[in-house]
Design a protein around this motif. Sequence first.
Motif, PDB file in Angstrom:
ATOM      1  N   ARG A   1     -21.023 -64.310  58.843  1.00 51.26           N
ATOM      2  CA  ARG A   1     -22.066 -65.101  58.175  1.00 51.26           C
ATOM      3  C   ARG A   1     -23.112 -64.220  57.483  1.00 51.26           C
ATOM      4  O   ARG A   1     -23.742 -64.628  56.516  1.00 51.26           O
ATOM      5  CB  ARG A   1     -22.737 -66.030  59.188  1.00 51.26           C
ATOM      6  N   LEU A   2     -23.289 -62.998  57.989  1.00 48.90           N
ATOM      7  CA  LEU A   2     -24.280 -62.091  57.403  1.00 48.90           C
ATOM      8  C   LEU A   2     -23.654 -61.050  56.479  1.00 48.90           C
ATOM      9  O   LEU A   2     -24.349 -60.147  56.021  1.00 48.90           O
ATOM     10  CB  LEU A   2     -25.037 -61.357  58.526  1.00 48.90           C
ATOM     11  N   ARG A   3     -22.362 -61.180  56.208  1.00 42.15           N
ATOM     12  CA  ARG A   3     -21.645 -60.129  55.483  1.00 42.15           C
ATOM     13  C   ARG A   3     -22.305 -59.795  54.146  1.00 42.15           C
ATOM     14  O   ARG A   3     -22.416 -58.642  53.763  1.00 42.15           O
ATOM     15  CB  ARG A   3     -20.190 -60.539  55.267  1.00 42.15           C
ATOM     16  N   GLU A   4     -22.715 -60.790  53.381  1.00 35.62           N
ATOM     17  CA  GLU A   4     -23.311 -60.536  52.071  1.00 35.62           C
ATOM     18  C   GLU A   4     -24.764 -61.013  52.006  1.00 35.62           C
ATOM     19  O   GLU A   4     -25.300 -61.273  50.944  1.00 35.62           O
ATOM     20  CB  GLU A   4     -22.483 -61.234  50.983  1.00 35.62           C
ATOM     21  N   LYS A   5     -25.395 -61.130  53.171  1.00 39.06           N
ATOM     22  CA  LYS A   5     -26.782 -61.596  53.214  1.00 39.06           C
ATOM     23  C   LYS A   5     -27.586 -60.688  54.137  1.00 39.06           C
ATOM     24  O   LYS A   5     -27.037 -60.009  54.991  1.00 39.06           O
ATOM     25  CB  LYS A   5     -26.854 -63.040  53.725  1.00 39.06           C
ATOM     26  N   ASN A   6     -28.890 -60.710  53.964  1.00 40.30           N
ATOM     27  CA  ASN A   6     -29.778 -59.963  54.852  1.00 40.30           C
ATOM     28  C   ASN A   6     -30.504 -60.868  55.837  1.00 40.30           C
ATOM     29  O   ASN A   6     -31.113 -60.375  56.781  1.00 40.30           O
ATOM     30  CB  ASN A   6     -30.799 -59.164  54.029  1.00 40.30           C
ATOM     31  N   ILE A   7     -30.458 -62.173  55.588  1.00 42.66           N
ATOM     32  CA  ILE A   7     -31.137 -63.105  56.497  1.00 42.66           C
ATOM     33  C   ILE A   7     -30.447 -64.473  56.413  1.00 42.66           C
ATOM     34  O   ILE A   7     -30.048 -64.908  55.332  1.00 42.66           O
ATOM     35  CB  ILE A   7     -32.645 -63.239  56.141  1.00 42.66           C
ATOM     36  N   ILE A   8     -30.259 -65.103  57.554  1.00 49.96           N
ATOM     37  CA  ILE A   8     -29.789 -66.488  57.598  1.00 49.96           C
ATOM     38  C   ILE A   8     -30.723 -67.260  58.535  1.00 49.96           C
ATOM     39  O   ILE A   8     -31.270 -66.688  59.486  1.00 49.96           O
ATOM     40  CB  ILE A   8     -28.324 -66.608  58.078  1.00 49.96           C
ATOM     41  N   SER A   9     -30.901 -68.542  58.268  1.00 48.84           N
ATOM     42  CA  SER A   9     -31.869 -69.326  59.039  1.00 48.84           C
ATOM     43  C   SER A   9     -31.297 -70.688  59.409  1.00 48.84           C
ATOM     44  O   SER A   9     -30.341 -71.171  58.789  1.00 48.84           O
ATOM     45  CB  SER A   9     -33.170 -69.505  58.240  1.00 48.84           C
ATOM     46  N   HIS A  10     -31.913 -71.294  60.435  1.00 47.06           N
ATOM     47  CA  HIS A  10     -31.488 -72.613  60.915  1.00 47.06           C
ATOM     48  C   HIS A  10     -32.715 -73.327  61.471  1.00 47.06           C
ATOM     49  O   HIS A  10     -33.465 -72.768  62.275  1.00 47.06           O
ATOM     50  CB  HIS A  10     -30.417 -72.452  62.006  1.00 47.06           C
ATOM     51  N   GLU A  11     -32.919 -74.555  61.046  1.00 47.91           N
ATOM     52  CA  GLU A  11     -34.070 -75.318  61.509  1.00 47.91           C
ATOM     53  C   GLU A  11     -33.679 -76.199  62.700  1.00 47.91           C
ATOM     54  O   GLU A  11     -32.566 -76.732  62.752  1.00 47.91           O
ATOM     55  CB  GLU A  11     -34.616 -76.179  60.373  1.00 47.91           C
ATOM     56  N   PHE A  12     -34.618 -76.351  63.641  1.00 48.21           N
ATOM     57  CA  PHE A  12     -34.379 -77.200  64.800  1.00 48.21           C
ATOM     58  C   PHE A  12     -35.712 -77.716  65.323  1.00 48.21           C
ATOM     59  O   PHE A  12     -36.789 -77.214  64.940  1.00 48.21           O
ATOM     60  CB  PHE A  12     -33.641 -76.419  65.896  1.00 48.21           C
ATOM     61  N   TYR A  13     -35.619 -78.699  66.192  1.00 47.02           N
ATOM     62  CA  TYR A  13     -36.833 -79.251  66.796  1.00 47.02           C
ATOM     63  C   TYR A  13     -36.942 -78.727  68.221  1.00 47.02           C
ATOM     64  O   TYR A  13     -36.031 -78.889  69.039  1.00 47.02           O
ATOM     65  CB  TYR A  13     -36.809 -80.777  66.809  1.00 47.02           C
ATOM     66  N   GLY A  14     -38.058 -78.052  68.520  1.00 42.68           N
ATOM     67  CA  GLY A  14     -38.244 -77.439  69.825  1.00 42.68           C
ATOM     68  C   GLY A  14     -38.928 -78.363  70.823  1.00 42.68           C
ATOM     69  O   GLY A  14     -39.679 -79.257  70.438  1.00 42.68           O
ATOM     70  N   LYS A  15     -38.679 -78.109  72.093  1.00 44.58           N
ATOM     71  CA  LYS A  15     -39.254 -78.948  73.147  1.00 44.58           C
ATOM     72  C   LYS A  15     -40.770 -78.821  73.214  1.00 44.58           C
ATOM     73  O   LYS A  15     -41.464 -79.762  73.582  1.00 44.58           O
ATOM     74  CB  LYS A  15     -38.656 -78.564  74.500  1.00 44.58           C
TER      75      LYS A  15
END
Length: 621
Positions: free
Chosen positions: A261-275
């Motif tokens: 997933r990071l092969r051609e990127k320097n950053i990946i992100s994912h949004e979620f709702y925390g407790k």
Amino acid sequence: MELMSKLSYKELEKRLEIQETLLECIQTLYSEETDFGVSISNVLSLIADFFGSYYVTVYEFDNKSREAHCTYEWFSPDFVKPETGNEILYLDDLAYVMKRLEENGEIFLEYNKLPKTAKYLNELFEKWHLKNIMAVPLFMEGTTCGFIIVNNLERNKDAVLFLQSVSAFILNNLRNHESFDHKILSAFSATYISMHLVNLSDNTFHGYKSSEHIEKLLSGNDSFNYSNASEQLTFVVKNLADTDFVEGLLKFTDFRTLEDRLREKNIISHEFYGKVSGWCRASFIVVNRDIYGMFKYVLFAVQTIEEEKRRELEYQAILRNTLGEQNEIYAEMLQAQSAGIFSFKRESHEIIMMNPSALNLFGWDVISSSNGNIRTIFSKMISDKKDAIIEKILSLKQDTPEYVYEFSIKKTENEMKWVLGHAKCVTLSNHEEIIINSFTDISANKKMETELFYLSQTDALTKISNRGSGERRIEFLLKKGECGMFCLFDVDKFKSINDNFGHTIGDEVLIEIAKAMKQAFRGNDIIMRLGGDEFAIFALGVMDEKIGAMCIERFFNAIHMINIKALRDRKISVSLGAVFTENEGESFDQLYQRADEILYQCKKLPGCQFSFYHTHKPAKK
């Protein structure tokens, strides 16, 4: 491009020299040299060489005693310092200098133009036999805490911006000469509520910052395995995210797929709702990556985006309401966008619109020229992952995240454009799902990346691979089980060339030797400058002594043809030790050690000499 065309060749050459010297200074400061004083001294030497100066100093202020202390300096071997020295300068006596620094951010002073009222300054110039000086301040939290002084500049007297740029990196190292860990902490701590540096090669981690909620969870789990990064992250995710978001976050934090997933990127992100923290964004950030795209360290960081998410949800609500009644306004807005916009229906693939910017980017006059076919629209895309990108776009659904991808397009025979694409599936007020693609031209950024990458991998003087990049490439090939001949050589009596003809002629010798290496060896062979007059070659696939000797003879012939007028009748010669790879798993250091041993034997005999490691019998050219 228009600006570049107005610059003369001389101006372009000077700009390149400044860029290369600045990069070399940065690489020197952040090298693996354990003695920080040596690194600073080496950088001051580079500054001196750039300005043609024999003496460069760094002063740091002691505001309590109103003194400036000389903490680092570099001077040429033939320079003799005055007996009184200059280890301490008094700030009150340098009022003229300090005022000029505060007003202009830099100073260039010439002896014959000093005001007579600056008595102390005039005395310093006389004592040190100075014709001129350039100085730039070192700032810490808005306050001048020192300065760098270059004495008796012979050239580049107008390149103060270069000195200011170097000073920023020097100050960073002076005040923050700390571990790799602390540099990461200082860079990210203000943005993220938790940070962990992960070593993917051995599945370990180091925590920099954590939320109070996570700290309580970890402290209450006595059986927790703190040496296992993937186990820790799974535990954190299950206790950090709201129940509905755990599955998605676990998939995002899966180490098994992270490298792809990071092969051609320097950053990946994912949004979620925390407790506890509400809406959050988790990110994996690549900390270091080699020239082959492989990485070892990544930073896993979490930030709160509660306010950002609130604005996004409000915007989506307004957009849905607007689209419900005014689809025409929506279409007009998209048509007017300067960025390329292309949208189609998710189920039927019916093209809804393609604005002029997108048409121009792909080289279409009107949408109808593509016959309404999505794949035809993307046919001009250039990427080794072209089919996968198209399939991913076509498979987007409402509950899948935005898809980001890169590709290039050939505009003309000599022009390529790099494009960043964003694809997202959205639902209109009539419940119809459409996929919107937006395109941004990132060609300028790609060009800069390419130039900086080239400079970071290339020896500034000879334009062949530097030690770091050459060694990494050889290590990579060795790990793959590739075989070949490794040659190590240096220039015979190179010191006498520098001593008798000057360093400029010595540099010309090194440049010509690099040209001879390019001429004698193949394009897939690795040629590199290790430092000074020491070079190395890895001839890929050469495993026969007879063929190896032919390669070296060809190289020696090219060396023999070098003709530098300033050397008059003196001929260039080198001594070379060669070694063949023997076993799988060999390292660069092992090859170097064996080649260096036989090179030492060759240095004992006059003229161009070379020998293979197992024979120990120098064969004279």
